[in-house]
Design a protein around this motif. Structure first.
Motif, PDB file in Angstrom:
ATOM      1  N   ARG A   1      -4.616   0.719 -18.162  1.00 48.74           N
ATOM      2  CA  ARG A   1      -3.366   0.469 -18.738  1.00 48.74           C
ATOM      3  C   ARG A   1      -2.603  -0.154 -17.533  1.00 48.74           C
ATOM      4  N   GLN A   2      -2.862   0.314 -16.173  1.00 46.48           N
ATOM      5  CA  GLN A   2      -1.978   0.120 -15.053  1.00 46.48           C
ATOM      6  C   GLN A   2      -2.326  -1.629 -14.768  1.00 46.48           C
ATOM      7  N   VAL A   3      -3.518  -1.788 -14.698  1.00 43.96           N
ATOM      8  CA  VAL A   3      -4.051  -3.219 -14.488  1.00 43.96           C
ATOM      9  C   VAL A   3      -3.394  -4.184 -15.520  1.00 43.96           C
TER      10      VAL A   3
ATOM     11  N   ASP B   1      -0.506  -3.429 -17.345  1.00 42.59           N
ATOM     12  CA  ASP B   1       1.031  -3.657 -17.060  1.00 42.59           C
ATOM     13  C   ASP B   1       1.500  -4.471 -15.832  1.00 42.59           C
ATOM     14  N   GLU B   2       0.867  -4.161 -14.453  1.00 41.42           N
ATOM     15  CA  GLU B   2       0.918  -4.995 -13.244  1.00 41.42           C
ATOM     16  C   GLU B   2       0.970  -6.384 -13.591  1.00 41.42           C
ATOM     17  N   ALA B   3      -0.307  -6.777 -14.387  1.00 42.02           N
ATOM     18  CA  ALA B   3      -0.397  -8.046 -14.592  1.00 42.02           C
ATOM     19  C   ALA B   3       0.596  -8.594 -15.609  1.00 42.02           C
TER      20      ALA B   3
ATOM     21  N   ARG C   1       2.907   5.860  -4.665  1.00 40.01           N
ATOM     22  CA  ARG C   1       3.352   4.508  -4.652  1.00 40.01           C
ATOM     23  C   ARG C   1       4.370   4.067  -5.806  1.00 40.01           C
ATOM     24  N   GLU C   2       3.957   4.547  -6.880  1.00 43.08           N
ATOM     25  CA  GLU C   2       5.075   4.413  -7.863  1.00 43.08           C
ATOM     26  C   GLU C   2       6.436   5.296  -7.784  1.00 43.08           C
ATOM     27  N   ALA C   3       6.352   6.301  -7.184  1.00 41.17           N
ATOM     28  CA  ALA C   3       7.591   6.897  -6.845  1.00 41.17           C
ATOM     29  C   ALA C   3       8.464   5.952  -5.749  1.00 41.17           C
TER      30      ALA C   3
ATOM     31  N   ASP D   1       7.913   0.960 -16.922  1.00 43.87           N
ATOM     32  CA  ASP D   1       6.328   0.795 -16.921  1.00 43.87           C
ATOM     33  C   ASP D   1       5.704   1.714 -15.566  1.00 43.87           C
ATOM     34  N   GLU D   2       6.754   1.431 -14.553  1.00 45.93           N
ATOM     35  CA  GLU D   2       6.351   2.004 -13.186  1.00 45.93           C
ATOM     36  C   GLU D   2       6.480   3.570 -13.242  1.00 45.93           C
ATOM     37  N   ARG D   3       7.669   4.048 -14.128  1.00 49.27           N
ATOM     38  CA  ARG D   3       7.832   5.437 -13.999  1.00 49.27           C
ATOM     39  C   ARG D   3       6.762   5.986 -14.936  1.00 49.27           C
ATOM     40  N   HIS D   4       6.006   5.295 -15.955  1.00 49.19           N
ATOM     41  CA  HIS D   4       5.036   5.583 -16.820  1.00 49.19           C
ATOM     42  C   HIS D   4       3.703   6.067 -15.506  1.00 49.19           C
ATOM     43  N   HIS D   5       3.720   4.963 -14.850  1.00 52.35           N
ATOM     44  CA  HIS D   5       2.621   5.025 -13.728  1.00 52.35           C
ATOM     45  C   HIS D   5       2.756   6.321 -13.172  1.00 52.35           C
ATOM     46  N   HIS D   6       3.819   6.644 -12.575  1.00 56.59           N
ATOM     47  CA  HIS D   6       4.222   7.595 -11.780  1.00 56.59           C
ATOM     48  C   HIS D   6       3.823   9.055 -12.648  1.00 56.59           C
TER      49      HIS D   6
ATOM     50  N   GLY E   1       9.557  -2.804  -5.894  1.00 60.10           N
ATOM     51  CA  GLY E   1       8.425  -2.130  -5.598  1.00 60.10           C
ATOM     52  C   GLY E   1       7.328  -2.244  -6.876  1.00 60.10           C
ATOM     53  N   CYS E   2       6.234  -1.525  -6.777  1.00 50.74           N
ATOM     54  CA  CYS E   2       5.351  -1.726  -8.272  1.00 50.74           C
ATOM     55  C   CYS E   2       4.727  -0.399  -8.281  1.00 50.74           C
TER      56      CYS E   2
HETATM   57 FE   LIG Z   1       3.148   0.047 -11.143  1.00 50.26          FE
END
Ligand SMILES: [Fe+2]
Ligand SMILES: [Fe+2]
Length: 219
Positions: free
Chosen positions: A73-75, A77-79, A130-132, A164-169, A218-219
């Motif tokens: 999922r993260q791949v 989102d980041e793409a 990283r996501e924080a 999305d970044e919040r979801h990754h965290h 950030g990412c």
């Molecule tokens: Fe992210």
């Protein structure tokens, strides 16, 4: 401690260190010069491609299916972020299609994350921590865009990228609750999180000294 107490403790430690990444003062966007939305979005492209690739590499070398799926999922989102940012750069007059964000190689944070081999370290460093960092940096970047009068970039971050970044965290948090149950795994997770924050702080300092850049997203 149990994993719930551990994640709470790690979060508190992270937040403590994250305060050092907050800016000392509200910074003025420069009309001419290095500190512009376009230049910061170019840094963002590098972050997004590195985050895409870190997650992709881990996806194929992780055994646990729930972690694989979180990384997959993260791949995606980041793409997606990369493409959206490239489109925004085009609107701002920068030819992002001809820009290679990895022309000067991978950065130190990418290289550090690439050395991590255990699931608990990866989840602690790459997702939870990283996501924080991304949440803090993106908040600063949104303020910067608003100060620069760039409402469209601010909206892209506020409505799409930041959630999305919040979801990754949050994925990192859920996976740590599951996999950081032993003293050994907790110590490894804590070390990886601390090193990630140290590198982020160092990188921010270097960017400021060498390129006059701060407030990069950030990412
Ligand atoms: Fe992210
Ligand atoms: Fe991202």
């Amino acid at each position: 401690m149990d994993s719930e107490a551990f994640v709470k403790d790690l979060d508190a430690r992270n937040q403590e260190l994250l305060r050092r990444l907050a800016p000392e003062a509200t910074l003025e966007p420069e009309v001419e010069g290095d500190l512009s939305v376009v230049n910061l979005l170019k840094v963002a492209l590098k972050n997004e491609i590195e985050a895409t690739e870190t997650a992709a590499r881990w996806l194929v070398t992780t055994a646990e299916v729930d972690v694989k799926l979180a990384l997959a999922r993260q791949v995606g989102d980041e793409a997606k972020h990369y493409r959206l940012i490239a489109d925004r750069l085009e609107e701002l007059g920068f030819d992002a299609r001809r820009f290679d964000p990895l022309a000067k190689g991978y950065g130190p944070l990418f290289q550090y994350l690439d050395t991590l081999t255990t699931t608990v370290e990866r989840v602690a460093a790459g997702q939870f921590t990283r996501e924080a960092i991304a949440i803090v940096k993106n908040r600063q970047f949104i303020e910067f865009c608003e100060a620069a009068g760039d409402a469209a970039t601010a909206r892209l971050y506020r409505e799409t990228i930041e959630p999305d970044e919040r979801h990754h965290h949050d994925l990192g948090r859920r996976l740590l609750l599951r996999y950081a149950g032993t003293l050994e795994s907790q110590e490894a997770a804590r070390r990886a999180a601390r090193r990630t924050l140290e590198l982020a702080e160092e990188l921010q300092g270097v960017a400021l000294r060498t390129a006059g850049i701060h407030h990069a997203p950030g990412c």
